[in-house]
Write a protein that holds these residues in place. Structure first.
Motif, mmCIF file in Angstrom:
data_model
loop_
_atom_site.group_PDB
_atom_site.id
_atom_site.type_symbol
_atom_site.label_atom_id
_atom_site.label_comp_id
_atom_site.label_asym_id
_atom_site.label_seq_id
_atom_site.Cartn_x
_atom_site.Cartn_y
_atom_site.Cartn_z
ATOM 1 N N ASN A 451 -38.677 24.557 -40.719
ATOM 2 C CA ASN A 451 -38.020 24.368 -42.011
ATOM 3 C C ASN A 451 -36.758 25.205 -42.130
ATOM 4 N N LEU A 452 -36.830 26.486 -41.690
ATOM 5 C CA LEU A 452 -35.654 27.349 -41.813
ATOM 6 C C LEU A 452 -34.549 26.931 -40.847
ATOM 7 N N MET A 453 -34.921 26.501 -39.627
ATOM 8 C CA MET A 453 -33.893 26.058 -38.682
ATOM 9 C C MET A 453 -33.263 24.744 -39.129
ATOM 10 N N GLU A 454 -34.089 23.810 -39.619
ATOM 11 C CA GLU A 454 -33.559 22.555 -40.150
ATOM 12 C C GLU A 454 -32.623 22.829 -41.324
ATOM 13 N N ASN A 455 -32.999 23.776 -42.171
ATOM 14 C CA ASN A 455 -32.180 24.125 -43.330
ATOM 15 C C ASN A 455 -30.829 24.689 -42.887
ATOM 16 N N ALA A 456 -30.841 25.561 -41.864
ATOM 17 C CA ALA A 456 -29.602 26.159 -41.371
ATOM 18 C C ALA A 456 -28.683 25.087 -40.801
ATOM 19 N N TYR A 457 -29.217 24.136 -40.077
ATOM 20 C CA TYR A 457 -28.399 23.062 -39.502
ATOM 21 C C TYR A 457 -27.809 22.176 -40.602
ATOM 22 N N LYS A 458 -28.632 21.858 -41.565
ATOM 23 C CA LYS A 458 -28.220 20.923 -42.606
ATOM 24 C C LYS A 458 -27.095 21.489 -43.466
ATOM 25 N N TYR A 459 -27.158 22.802 -43.771
ATOM 26 C CA TYR A 459 -26.189 23.390 -44.696
ATOM 27 C C TYR A 459 -25.115 24.198 -43.979
ATOM 28 N N SER A 460 -24.744 23.755 -42.775
ATOM 29 C CA SER A 460 -23.643 24.387 -42.042
ATOM 30 C C SER A 460 -22.574 23.347 -41.786
ATOM 31 N N PRO A 461 -21.298 23.722 -41.909
ATOM 32 C CA PRO A 461 -20.219 22.778 -41.596
ATOM 33 C C PRO A 461 -20.269 22.403 -40.119
ATOM 34 N N ASP A 484 -27.464 32.259 -40.533
ATOM 35 C CA ASP A 484 -26.595 31.140 -40.185
ATOM 36 C C ASP A 484 -25.162 31.424 -40.615
ATOM 37 N N GLN A 485 -24.261 30.504 -40.271
ATOM 38 C CA GLN A 485 -22.847 30.582 -40.640
ATOM 39 C C GLN A 485 -22.497 29.433 -41.589
ATOM 40 N N GLY A 486 -23.434 29.099 -42.447
ATOM 41 C CA GLY A 486 -23.286 27.930 -43.297
ATOM 42 C C GLY A 486 -22.434 28.157 -44.528
ATOM 43 N N ILE A 487 -22.618 27.290 -45.505
ATOM 44 C CA ILE A 487 -21.778 27.287 -46.710
ATOM 45 C C ILE A 487 -22.140 28.415 -47.662
ATOM 46 N N GLY A 488 -23.330 28.998 -47.516
ATOM 47 C CA GLY A 488 -23.741 30.085 -48.393
ATOM 48 C C GLY A 488 -24.298 29.585 -49.718
ATOM 49 N N SER A 533 -37.297 36.486 -48.399
ATOM 50 C CA SER A 533 -36.145 36.803 -49.233
ATOM 51 C C SER A 533 -34.896 36.239 -48.583
ATOM 52 N N VAL A 534 -33.785 36.288 -49.325
ATOM 53 C CA VAL A 534 -32.542 35.732 -48.814
ATOM 54 C C VAL A 534 -31.367 36.567 -49.294
ATOM 55 N N LYS A 535 -30.368 36.714 -48.404
ATOM 56 C CA LYS A 535 -29.081 37.321 -48.741
ATOM 57 C C LYS A 535 -28.015 36.308 -48.354
ATOM 58 N N SER A 536 -27.055 36.096 -49.268
ATOM 59 C CA SER A 536 -26.089 35.040 -48.996
ATOM 60 C C SER A 536 -24.758 35.322 -49.675
ATOM 61 N N SER A 537 -23.686 34.784 -49.088
ATOM 62 C CA SER A 537 -22.340 34.845 -49.660
ATOM 63 C C SER A 537 -21.696 33.481 -49.498
ATOM 64 N N ILE A 538 -21.002 33.051 -50.525
ATOM 65 C CA ILE A 538 -20.348 31.743 -50.476
ATOM 66 C C ILE A 538 -19.318 31.719 -49.347
ATOM 67 N N GLY A 539 -19.430 30.701 -48.493
ATOM 68 C CA GLY A 539 -18.487 30.522 -47.398
ATOM 69 C C GLY A 539 -18.754 31.376 -46.176
ATOM 70 N N LYS A 540 -19.713 32.298 -46.235
ATOM 71 C CA LYS A 540 -19.988 33.195 -45.116
ATOM 72 C C LYS A 540 -21.366 32.991 -44.507
ATOM 73 N N SER A 542 -25.870 32.481 -44.838
ATOM 74 C CA SER A 542 -27.074 33.017 -45.466
ATOM 75 C C SER A 542 -27.972 33.637 -44.408
ATOM 76 N N GLU A 543 -28.783 34.585 -44.839
ATOM 77 C CA GLU A 543 -29.764 35.206 -43.946
ATOM 78 C C GLU A 543 -31.123 35.206 -44.655
ATOM 79 N N PHE A 544 -32.076 34.470 -44.096
ATOM 80 C CA PHE A 544 -33.436 34.419 -44.612
ATOM 81 C C PHE A 544 -34.286 35.414 -43.836
ATOM 82 N N VAL A 545 -35.032 36.219 -44.568
ATOM 83 C CA VAL A 545 -35.855 37.260 -43.955
ATOM 84 C C VAL A 545 -37.308 37.002 -44.335
#
Length: 552
Positions: A451-461, A484-488, A533-540, A542-545
């Motif tokens: 689920n987390l890997m699918e999520n990272a792929y889906k929400y990355s440019p 990931d390096q997604g949209i945040g 938990s999650v830490k995230s920044s728009i455009g940079k 997200s990191e799921f822990v």
């Protein structure tokens, strides 16, 4: 009998609920009435300020605006213009009962003065008293006062204030003749206000020089007024008629001898020239009780509305219990019928088995017949058992943790490889950890990974489809990090992303998402006694822990 007992228990449960909420509502009503009474009684003591402000407003307007108009005449008022001004005062402010007008000269004439300090002389040319009521000219009644019989206390006080002000004033700092100098040109005493018009800056400069040196003889006109006030002529404005039954103006020292216990009383003093008087408030307790009930009724209506809402809920609960009772009866009938269905093939099998075990010899035809019966009835039993098992699984919807030892490095790599088959362009990096023996349910952990890997792929440019997986051991926990390096994710959304069916509105969520992935992950982690938990920044990105308990 069982049905009756079940029905009676349901009825008692609903009855207990109704009794409980009824007692709660009664307690709320009593408490609300008590608080409303306390509030109204507090309002009785505090809302008097509103009455005072409204009652004293004409006086404030007179003091702040009307009296200040005198300065605009620059000291050139005569008896006629002073009479017109006094007439406007009497018509608008009925609490002004008398106006005394002083026509003054300020000069350096040493022989002609009514008040003198150094070389500065203040001389009373004439004094007139104006009374309400119009003469033949439409002006207030006027009376010239003889200076010899005049009480000069007001004049002397204002003259002394003027001389002290002239001596202390810095004329270079006076920016305008309209500056608020009331504290120096007003004299407020009980039922009386005296006012001397404010001189212009050049006049003040001249007066200040005159205190020190004797210049050529000159004269400057000044006007002074003394207003005699009657506090009992103020119009009392009762802004809270529901609180105050009677409001009167009393002397400040007024204290009634008969303290009626059936009445509420309070008071507040007037300011300024009326400082020797007060507003005295009195209300019967029965009158205030009416206001309390009036304020309490909306609260009572709201409480009763909630009460009837709860009664409706109780009715729905009662109906639901009846439905459950019917479902229970259906289930009971289902088990009885199902048991009956079991008994029939079992009985047939029992008979066929007994015949096969009998000492009598059986023909080939009989053996085939009994064998067929056994097979058919066994198939029936198997079909019934499969139906029962499927029914139980659907009804319970339960899972169990099947913990076993896994090698985290190998497990993670296998999960990555399986995802790469699906998404060849997905760049997933993983650094080997020092944790090889980890006890967990591989199926559940695999679901979290997927689920987390699918999520990272889906929400990355497309140009940043990258994921870094890192595993660490922290005290008694194993920490899984998916960066990931997604949209945040916006900070305002972080508290909602783990809610079921919640979807972040963006271009990646227009299709193909129902908002269950992260919610499912959180449920799995919680079921495995961990935290996410999650830490995230728009455009940079997200990191799921994920933190799971470490077991040796």
């Amino acid at each position: 009998m069982k049905d009756k007992r079940a029905y009676r228990k349901n009825f008692l449960l609903v009855t207990a609920f109704v009794i409980l909420i009824s007692a709660f509502v009664i307690a709320i009503l009593l408490l609300s009435y008590k608080l409303t009474r306390r509030y109204i009684e507090n309002e009785f003591g505090s809302r008097k300020v509103d009455v005072l402000e409204q009652t004293i407003r004409p006086y404030n307007d007179f003091f702040q605006n009307k009296i200040a108009e005198i300065t605009s005449y620059n000291g050139f008022l005569n008896v006629t213009s002073a009479a017109k001004y006094s007439g406007s005062v009497f018509s608008k402010y009925p609490f002004v009962k008398n106006v005394t007008f002083y026509d003054l000269d300020i000069s350096n004439n040493l022989k002609r003065f009514s008040f003198r300090t150094n070389h500065l002389s203040i001389y009373i040319n004439s004094v007139y008293s104006f009374l309400p009521g119009k003469n033949s000219n439409g002006l207030p009644q006027v009376k010239a006062l003889k200076k010899k019989k005049l009480n000069d206390a007001d004049f002397n006080q204002m003259s002394l204030q003027l001389s002290d002000y002239i001596e202390d004033v810095d004329t270079a700092k006076i920016s305008s003749p309209d500056i608020d100098l009331r504290k120096n040109f007003y004299n407020i005493r009980p039922n009386k206000i005296s006012y001397l018009n404010i001189p212009l800056r050049q006049e003040l400069k001249l007066y200040k020089e005159l205190l020190r040196i004797n210049k050529p003889v000159f004269n400057h006109k000044q006007n002074m007024f003394t207003f005699y006030l009657d506090p009992f002529a103020l119009k009392i404005r009762n802004t809270n008629p529901g609180l105050y039954q009677s409001i009167t103006i009393r002397p400040l020292v007024y204290d009634p001898i008969d303290n009626d216990q059936e009445k509420f009383t309070t008071e507040i003093a007037f300011p300024g020239a009326f400082s020797n008087y007060k507003l005295y408030f009195r209300t019967n307790k029965s009158f205030l009780t009416h206001e309390i009930i009036k304020s309490f009724l909306p609260i009572a209506f709201g409480v009763m509305l909630i009460y009837f809402f709860l009664l409706t809920i109780a009715l729905l609960i009662y109906r639901n219990l009846n439905v459950n009772l019917k479902l229970f009866k259906l289930q009971y009938d289902f088990i009885n019928n199902f048991t009956h269905e079991f008994k029939t093939p079992v009985s047939v099998i029992k008979i066929a088995g007994s015949n096969l075990q009998s000492k009598n010899e059986l023909s080939e035809r009989q053996r085939i017949h009994y064998g067929k019966i056994l097979n058919e009835e066994a198939d029936k039993l198997n079909e019934l058992m499969n139906k029962l098992l499927s029914f139980t699984q659907l009804e319970n919807k339960s899972i169990q943790i099947k913990s076993q030892q896994i090698d985290l490095d190998q497990f993670t790599k296998s999960q990555i490889e399986s995802l790469r088959i699906k998404y060849p362009s997905f760049n997933i990096s993983y650094t080997d950890s020092d944790i090889h023996a980890f006890f967990t349910d591989p199926v559940l952990l695999g679901s979290i990974y997927q689920n987390l890997m699918e999520n990272a792929y889906k929400y990355s440019p497309p140009e940043r489809k990258e994921l870094a997986i890192k595993i660490e051991k922290n005290k008694k926990e194993v920490i899984f990090k998916f960066k990931d390096q997604g949209i945040g994710i916006d900070q305002a959304e972080l508290n909602n992303i783990f809610k079921k069916f919640y979807r972040i509105q963006n271009q990646y969520n227009q299709n193909g998402s129902v908002g269950l992935g992260l919610a499912f992950c959180k449920e799995l982690v919680n079921f495995m006694h961990g935290e996410i938990s999650v830490k995230s920044s728009i455009g940079k990105g997200s990191e799921f822990v994920v933190a799971l308990p470490y077991e040796h």
